[in-house]
Design an enzyme around this catalytic site. Structure first.
Site, PDB file in Angstrom:
ATOM      1  N   GLY A   8       0.818  -1.205   0.000  1.00  0.00           N
ATOM      2  CA  GLY A   8       0.000   0.000   0.000  1.00  0.00           C
ATOM      3  C   GLY A   8       0.848   1.249   0.000  1.00  0.00           C
ATOM      4  O   GLY A   8       0.572   2.212   0.723  1.00  0.00           O
ATOM      5  N   ALA A  11       0.177   5.803  -1.434  1.00  0.00           N
ATOM      6  CA  ALA A  11      -0.424   6.986  -0.802  1.00  0.00           C
ATOM      7  C   ALA A  11      -0.215   6.922   0.705  1.00  0.00           C
ATOM      8  O   ALA A  11       0.174   5.880   1.250  1.00  0.00           O
ATOM      9  CB  ALA A  11      -1.924   7.075  -1.111  1.00  0.00           C
ATOM     10  N   ARG A  34      -2.315   0.829  -7.890  1.00  0.00           N
ATOM     11  CA  ARG A  34      -2.337   1.896  -8.890  1.00  0.00           C
ATOM     12  C   ARG A  34      -0.952   2.043  -9.529  1.00  0.00           C
ATOM     13  O   ARG A  34      -0.047   2.631  -8.952  1.00  0.00           O
ATOM     14  CB  ARG A  34      -2.792   3.195  -8.227  1.00  0.00           C
ATOM     15  N   TYR A 152     -14.789  -2.649  10.530  1.00  0.00           N
ATOM     16  CA  TYR A 152     -13.440  -2.083  10.451  1.00  0.00           C
ATOM     17  C   TYR A 152     -12.685  -2.322  11.751  1.00  0.00           C
ATOM     18  O   TYR A 152     -11.524  -2.762  11.736  1.00  0.00           O
ATOM     19  CB  TYR A 152     -13.494  -0.586  10.151  1.00  0.00           C
ATOM     20  N   LYS A 156      -9.128  -4.557  12.463  1.00  0.00           N
ATOM     21  CA  LYS A 156      -7.921  -4.052  13.110  1.00  0.00           C
ATOM     22  C   LYS A 156      -7.638  -4.781  14.427  1.00  0.00           C
ATOM     23  O   LYS A 156      -6.477  -4.931  14.821  1.00  0.00           O
ATOM     24  CB  LYS A 156      -8.029  -2.542  13.317  1.00  0.00           C
ATOM     25  N   GLY A 183      -3.751   6.763  15.655  1.00  0.00           N
ATOM     26  CA  GLY A 183      -5.068   7.369  15.779  1.00  0.00           C
ATOM     27  C   GLY A 183      -5.375   8.145  14.511  1.00  0.00           C
ATOM     28  O   GLY A 183      -4.964   7.751  13.411  1.00  0.00           O
TER      29      GLY A 183
END
Length: 251
Positions: A8, A11, A34, A152, A156, A183
């Protein structure tokens, strides 16, 4: 310095980690979905830092692609010193009964299964050398469940549990495992969660100074720069005005 693999990397936190490690002299393997961004990042890292860069275009959710692309990199690139499992996302914000199951699949497949697929490929290379450091990017959502964050938060929390399991499984191989739980960090995170709604995404970060991708990348690098006998197992970082996943002082 060594070789770092970042998933990843196109970005946010991943891109910041790629630049940080390249600046410190690492050879860098970057992965992402991408290709145009991968190519641009490769050019940046090469021109600005003189880094050796191996871009790998695949989706961590695709087990066959992980094996075919990552599993067949040149032998000299398999001597990975640091694996940063960063690829992840939040999709949607709703109660369980109103949730979009395709969002659930995207989060589970990326945040949990993608991390496992990549780790499953890389760990044998680390084991054979009895050295390495795995950084799993979690979230404060792993520690405290918040309203409408259900799936989500669950993904995590799974990253947290998997990290603990890895640490145990790899103990005898002297491989470090660190779970880092940021955070609120201003990245594409909220833009993706709200399906491109820029107004909603910007609202998340109003009233306080969020973490930047560089803040997190600096912490990641610090964890990898400690003496060989020192391992940070679990680390939570937040902006000053945020205590945890659901307490933020906005003013």
């Amino acid at each position: 310095m060594g070789i770092v693999l970042i998933t990843g990397a196109t970005a946010g936190l991943g891109q910041a980690c790629a630049a940080t490690f390249a600046a410190k002299g690492y050879d860098v393997i970057i992965t992402g979905r991408r290709k145009d961004r991968l190519d641009a990042l490769q050019t940046q890292l090469t021109q600005e830092y003189g880094a050796n860069v191996l871009p790998l275009h695949f989706d961590v959710r695709d087990e066959a692609a992980v094996k075919a692309v990552l599993g067949n990199i040149p032998e000299e690139w398999k001597k990975i010193d640091v694996l940063i499992n960063n690829a992840g996302l939040a999709a949607g914000l709703s109660t369980i009964d109103e949730g979009d199951t395709s969002d659930w699949d995207a989060m589970i497949d990326t945040n949990v299964k993608g991390l496992l697929y990549v780790s499953h490929t890389v760990i044998p290379w680390m084991r054979s050398r009895t050295t390495g450091h795995i950084i799993n990017i979690g979230s404060t959502a792993a520690k405290h469940v918040y309203a409408k964050g259900n799936v989500y938060c669950a993904t995590k929390a799974a990253v947290d549990a998997i990290s603990q399991g890895m640490r145990i499984d790899l103990l005898s191989y002297r491989i470090k495992v660190t779970a880092i739980h940021p955070g609120a960090a201003e990245t594409e995170f909220s833009l993706i969660r709200f399906k491109g709604d820029e107004a909603k995404a910007k609202e998340v970060y109003k009233g306080f100074i969020p973490l930047s991708p560089q803040d997190v990348a600096d912490v990641v690098f610090y964890c990898t720069s400690l003496p060989p006998h020192v391992c940070i197992n679990d680390l939570v970082l937040t902006p000053l005005q945020q205590a945890n996943a659901y307490y933020t002082d906005k003013n």
